[in-house]
Scaffold this active site. Structure first.
Site, mmCIF file in Angstrom:
data_model
loop_
_atom_site.group_PDB
_atom_site.id
_atom_site.type_symbol
_atom_site.label_atom_id
_atom_site.label_comp_id
_atom_site.label_asym_id
_atom_site.label_seq_id
_atom_site.Cartn_x
_atom_site.Cartn_y
_atom_site.Cartn_z
ATOM 1 N N SER A 132 0.840 -1.199 0.000
ATOM 2 C CA SER A 132 0.000 0.000 0.000
ATOM 3 C C SER A 132 0.873 1.247 0.000
ATOM 4 O O SER A 132 2.010 1.223 0.492
ATOM 5 C CB SER A 132 -0.895 0.026 1.247
ATOM 6 O OG SER A 132 -0.107 0.181 2.423
ATOM 7 N N PRO A 133 0.376 2.363 -0.539
ATOM 8 C CA PRO A 133 1.120 3.620 -0.444
ATOM 9 C C PRO A 133 1.424 4.004 0.994
ATOM 10 O O PRO A 133 2.495 4.536 1.292
ATOM 11 C CB PRO A 133 0.168 4.633 -1.105
ATOM 12 C CG PRO A 133 -0.627 3.816 -2.077
ATOM 13 C CD PRO A 133 -0.839 2.497 -1.373
ATOM 14 N N TYR A 134 0.507 3.708 1.911
ATOM 15 C CA TYR A 134 0.703 4.006 3.324
ATOM 16 C C TYR A 134 1.931 3.270 3.865
ATOM 17 O O TYR A 134 2.809 3.861 4.491
ATOM 18 C CB TYR A 134 -0.549 3.603 4.096
ATOM 19 C CG TYR A 134 -0.467 3.776 5.593
ATOM 20 C CD1 TYR A 134 -0.706 5.013 6.178
ATOM 21 C CD2 TYR A 134 -0.193 2.694 6.430
ATOM 22 C CE1 TYR A 134 -0.655 5.178 7.556
ATOM 23 C CE2 TYR A 134 -0.137 2.844 7.809
ATOM 24 C CZ TYR A 134 -0.369 4.089 8.371
ATOM 25 O OH TYR A 134 -0.320 4.242 9.734
ATOM 26 N N GLY A 135 2.005 1.970 3.610
ATOM 27 C CA GLY A 135 3.142 1.184 4.076
ATOM 28 C C GLY A 135 4.430 1.601 3.402
ATOM 29 O O GLY A 135 5.493 1.630 4.036
ATOM 30 N N LYS A 138 5.664 4.791 5.097
ATOM 31 C CA LYS A 138 6.237 4.501 6.412
ATOM 32 C C LYS A 138 7.658 3.946 6.273
ATOM 33 O O LYS A 138 8.572 4.332 7.015
ATOM 34 C CB LYS A 138 5.360 3.490 7.155
ATOM 35 C CG LYS A 138 4.011 4.020 7.595
ATOM 36 C CD LYS A 138 4.145 5.027 8.718
ATOM 37 C CE LYS A 138 2.792 5.406 9.289
ATOM 38 N NZ LYS A 138 2.886 6.468 10.321
#
Length: 303
Positions: A132-135, A138
């Site tokens: 995911s872009p979120y991961g 991070k």
């Protein structure tokens, strides 16, 4: 002095409570003021270094909790994730290099950075393959902190936290299943569940997470280390919703919808390294954590 960036958010407010109890000297930095936060707050814009540059000179340790997203915010938009999260952190780190800051504690993600597990238990040595872009964001921030520390100007501790639950968690901001489930119970609305509810997650009490953060401020053994931080046990989504219903005494209406591509199916984190290095163990079980969160949510709602 400790600088808490993102101190008015969910984890930040609980960390402020913790630091006040342990009588640490700290300063909160946030984009907004919050009523009832027992701390001196400096209002800043994390995207604009000129709004906080002068404050950094007084800090020795910083706790980085700033995030402009949750996993679903920029689900199919890596450019926005980079713009809103990665670039502000890169500017912050560049400015911080010329200050007296010596230690960074960054709260990352214990699920999103690993991606789909290739082992039944995820240790810190598990490959990082975010889906995911979120991961991805991070992990990029983790790598920036680690790479820039290689020049010897500071040390770091990266905490890959599981799913924190507890007081101050906001359902409006999409901050987790428990917050949304309790909100659905109190407001008599339908809770959307992605998938069939069998996905397994580790849910850690935010007070336990804040205990870890506070310990890492002064524990030399934690310097230049990455740790998984969780409860060390998992529950399915369906189990968590059932506990929320039992705690609230209200049947929760559920709607099962198609799962999202950015969600990892099952996440079982190993916390053995944290237990070994810091002698830490979680104090709260998931049911007592949800009871505490419900009591706080109900008090806020009814008040």
């Amino acid at each position: 002095m400790i600088g808490v960036f993102g101190g008015s958010g969910f984890i930040g407010r609980n960390l402020v409570d913790r630091l006040n109890k342990t009588h640490r000297s700290f300063q909160v930095f946030s984009r907004r003021n919050v009523a009832g936060l027992h701390a001196d707050i400096k209002i800043i814009d994390f995207e604009r270094p000129e709004s906080y540059r002068e404050y950094l000179k007084r800090l020795e340790t910083v706790v980085l909790l700033v995030s402009a997203s949750v996993p679903s915010t920029f689900a199919n938009d890596i450019a926005s994730e980079v713009e809103k999260n990665v670039l502000p952190y890169s500017r912050f780190l560049r400015v911080a290099r010329s200050t007296g800051i010596r230690h960074f504690i960054y709260v990352s993600s214990g699920g999103a950075v690993y991606g789909q597990p290739i082992a039944s238990i995820i240790t810190e040595e598990h490959p990082t393959n975010p889906i995911s872009p979120y991961g991805c964001a991070k992990l990029m921030i983790e790598e920036m902190i680690r790479t820039m520390s290689a020049e010897g100007e500071w040390t770091y501790t990266i905490l890959r936290a599981s799913n924190p639950i507890g007081p101050y968690q906001s359902p409006e901001k999409g901050q987790g299943l428990v917050a949304r489930a309790l909100d659905a119970a109190i407001s008599n609305t339908v809770l959307d569940i992605w998938g069939d509810g069998t996905s397994l997650r580790d849910y850690i009490d935010v007070r336990d997470l804040c205990d870890v953060i506070e310990r890492c401020v002064s524990a030399e053994i934690a310097q230049n280390e990455i740790y998984n931080v969780g409860a060390g046990r998992v529950n399915s989504v369906n189990e968590i919703v059932e506990i929320c219903a039992a705690v609230s005494g209200i049947e929760i209406k559920k709607s099962y919808i198609e799962s999202k591509s950015f969600l990892v199916k099952d996440v079982r984190l190993s916390i053995d390294k944290m237990v070994r290095d810091l002698g830490w163990r979680p104090k709260f079980d998931v049911q007592s954590s949800i009871k505490a969160q419900f009591a706080h949510t109900f008090a806020v709602t009814s008040g």
